[in-house]
Design a protein around this motif. Structure first.
Motif, short mmCIF file in Angstrom:
data_model
loop_
_atom_site.label_atom_id
_atom_site.label_comp_id
_atom_site.label_asym_id
_atom_site.label_seq_id
_atom_site.Cartn_x
_atom_site.Cartn_y
_atom_site.Cartn_z
N ASN A 172 0.84 -1.20 0.00
CA ASN A 172 0.00 0.00 0.00
C ASN A 172 0.88 1.25 0.00
OD1 ASN A 172 -1.63 2.27 1.32
ND2 ASN A 172 -3.21 0.71 1.08
N GLU A 173 0.49 2.25 -0.78
CA GLU A 173 1.32 3.46 -0.91
C GLU A 173 1.56 4.16 0.43
OE1 GLU A 173 -1.54 2.89 -2.37
OE2 GLU A 173 -2.98 4.48 -1.89
N ARG A 174 0.60 4.06 1.34
CA ARG A 174 0.75 4.76 2.62
C ARG A 174 1.75 4.07 3.56
NH1 ARG A 174 -3.92 8.41 4.94
NH2 ARG A 174 -4.74 9.23 3.00
N LEU A 175 2.12 2.83 3.22
CA LEU A 175 3.13 2.13 4.04
C LEU A 175 4.47 2.05 3.30
CD1 LEU A 175 1.00 -0.84 5.48
CD2 LEU A 175 1.52 1.36 6.56
N THR A 176 4.62 2.84 2.23
CA THR A 176 5.81 2.77 1.39
C THR A 176 6.59 4.10 1.41
OG1 THR A 176 4.62 1.26 -0.06
CG2 THR A 176 6.63 2.28 -0.95
N PRO A 177 7.90 4.11 1.63
CA PRO A 177 8.71 2.96 2.01
C PRO A 177 8.53 2.65 3.50
CG PRO A 177 10.09 4.90 1.90
CD PRO A 177 8.72 5.33 1.52
N SER A 178 8.93 1.47 3.91
CA SER A 178 8.69 1.09 5.30
C SER A 178 9.98 1.15 6.11
CB SER A 178 8.10 -0.32 5.36
OG SER A 178 7.78 -0.64 6.70
N TRP A 179 10.38 2.38 6.46
CA TRP A 179 11.55 2.55 7.34
C TRP A 179 11.21 2.01 8.72
CZ3 TRP A 179 15.66 3.84 4.66
CH2 TRP A 179 15.55 4.67 3.55
N ASN A 180 9.97 2.27 9.14
CA ASN A 180 9.54 1.84 10.47
C ASN A 180 8.02 1.66 10.41
OD1 ASN A 180 8.30 2.22 13.16
ND2 ASN A 180 10.40 2.54 13.86
N LEU A 181 7.55 0.43 10.59
CA LEU A 181 6.14 0.12 10.37
C LEU A 181 5.22 0.83 11.38
CD1 LEU A 181 3.99 -1.34 8.77
CD2 LEU A 181 4.50 -3.43 10.07
N ILE A 182 5.66 0.90 12.64
CA ILE A 182 4.81 1.55 13.65
C ILE A 182 4.68 3.05 13.35
CG2 ILE A 182 4.58 2.13 16.12
CD1 ILE A 182 3.87 -0.79 15.49
N TYR A 183 5.79 3.70 12.95
CA TYR A 183 5.70 5.12 12.57
C TYR A 183 4.68 5.29 11.44
CZ TYR A 183 10.19 5.88 15.03
OH TYR A 183 11.20 5.95 15.95
N ASN A 184 4.76 4.39 10.46
CA ASN A 184 3.83 4.50 9.32
C ASN A 184 2.39 4.24 9.76
OD1 ASN A 184 5.65 5.22 7.39
ND2 ASN A 184 5.82 3.19 6.45
N MET A 185 2.19 3.28 10.66
CA MET A 185 0.82 2.96 11.10
C MET A 185 0.20 4.13 11.85
SD MET A 185 -0.25 0.06 10.00
CE MET A 185 -1.69 -0.26 11.03
N VAL A 186 1.01 4.84 12.64
CA VAL A 186 0.46 5.94 13.43
C VAL A 186 0.33 7.22 12.60
CG1 VAL A 186 0.90 7.48 15.40
CG2 VAL A 186 1.27 5.01 15.62
#
Ligand SMILES: [Zn+2]
Length: 412
Positions: A358-372
């Motif tokens: 999903n574009e909103r999780l890309t790139p995934s440097w840190n998944l929790i940062y992206n989720m929040v």
């Protein structure tokens, strides 16, 4: 029922996860031939995360989403109350199913509800398979007969056979319930080993009126003086706290539910995160009802909580992404005594699978940062609650029918 999730990303490395019954039973390299799982999910491009626990809402109020907006608090409430007065049990059933659909799609597997027609809420949540603490609302103006009926219902349903659904007396607030009614609710909770939900210290007016009526005591001091605060109490809002209030809530092990969107929308104030943290208070997160939010996304709630704390308290470090993710997951589960909210062998199998393409999780440097800070519901592919798949590839059972039926409420 067993589910094997193969080759899924869990805390930065690829692994396999086996769910048996309601629990995570094994995490690690698992040979799919050796376990004979009922279902195998290909976890390629998916990451496994704890699901969300919405600790305060009024689910069926989503039927009033956008019904009236931007009014001062009292005219707003009075308009809502008029519409609520014509709602039937069937409306509550339809509204709760709509809310549950929205919650599942945004990764929520448990919610604490406080509303009316608890039998119809039960019907809806049982049908949809979500976990729920159903608050049975108490107010003085219900009259003694309804109050007694509600206590009898709690006595009867305290040992309800479905362990995913529990009940709680929910004295609405100190301005709608007498001290005596609070005591009766708390006694019922103790007798039946139930949790108790309430609204607490939400507005300045509530605090000022309480001080006038109860010898200068704040709402927290007042409830403490009644002896109705303990670790079985889940208190929504807790916006206006003195240092002594924070100390009392911490000592009594009350869980405070932070509702940042609702508190902002109703101009109630800002939860004092540094004070709560400094006193070691138990803090969870909730959306409140759709009239004051106007959706049930715990991801939006996490982002709002983090941003609001940072701007209000002039510190980027006052509430980290990890802390707010914990509030929305493991803290909420723990408040209701659930061994859940984390991915671990032996814990309840509540989880979400997010789409790493999903574009909103890309790139995934840190998944929790992206989720929040970045993600929205579209990132969530699959939702599992106590080992049961509630959504797979973004599809929830009966979703078209649920929406079609809820849309008709506007014609009422
Ligand atoms: Zn509320």
């Amino acid at each position: 029922m067993s589910v094997l999730i193969k080759n899924v990303l869990l805390e930065n490395s690829k692994t396999d996860v086996l769910i048996e019954g309601k629990k995570f039973s094994r995490i690690g390299n698992i040979d799919s031939l050796s376990v004979k799982a009922d279902r195998i999910i290909d976890g390629t491009d998916l990451a496994l995360l704890p699901a969300f626990y919405n600790l305060h809402t009024h689910a069926a109020m989503c039927l009033l989403r956008g019904f009236c907006e931007d009014l001062p608090l009292m005219p707003w409430l009075e308009t809502i109350w008029k519409k609520e007065a014509v709602m039937t049990g069937e409306d509550i059933y339809d509204g709760t199913r709509l809310a549950v659909l929205e919650m599942i799609r945004s990764g929520t597997v448990f919610f604490a509800d406080m509303y009316w027609f608890h039998q119809d809420v039960l019907r809806a949540v049982e049908e949809m398979g979500i976990r729920c603490n159903i608050g049975v609302t108490f107010m003085d103006n219900l009259g003694e007969k309804t109050i007694q009926d509600n206590f009898s219902f709690l006595d009867q349903y305290s040992k309800y056979g479905n362990d995913l659904i529990t009940f709680a007396p929910a004295p609405h607030a100190i301005y709608t319930c007498s001290g005596d009614l609070y005591k009766r609710c708390f006694e019922n909770a103790e007798k039946n080993n139930l949790f108790m939900q309430t609204h607490l210290a939400e507005t300045v007016t509530e605090t000022e009126d309480c001080k006038k009526a109860h010898q200068g005591m704040t709402p927290v001091e007042y409830l403490d003086s009644l002896g109705v605060l303990s670790d079985r109490v889940i208190a929504a809002h807790c916006v206006h706290l003195t240092p002594n209030d924070a100390k009392i809530l911490s000592q009594r092990q009350v869980t405070a539910v932070h509702n940042p969107c609702s508190n902002m929308k109703l101009s109630s104030g800002v939860f004092n995160m540094p004070l709560a943290k400094a006193n070691g208070m138990k803090i969870a997160l909730g959306t409140d009802g759709c009239s004051s939010n106007n959706n049930l996304s715990m991801m939006e709630e996490m982002k709002t909580a983090a941003l609001l704390a940072k701007v209000r308290f002039d510190s980027t470090e006052v509430l980290s992404a990890k802390e707010v993710y914990d509030m929305a997951t493991v803290n909420g589960a723990a408040a209701y005594g659930l061994n859940a909210g984390r991915i671990a062998e032996g814990a309840d199998a509540d989880c979400i699978l997010v789409d790493m393409t999903n574009e909103r999780l890309t790139p995934s440097w840190n998944l929790i940062y992206n989720m929040v800070y970045s993600a929205d519901s579209s990132c969530i592919d699959t939702v599992i609650s106590a080992g049961k798949i509630l959504m797979e590839h973004r599809h929830v059972n009966n979703e078209e029918e649920i929406i079609a039926k809820a849309r008709k409420f506007i014609d009422k």
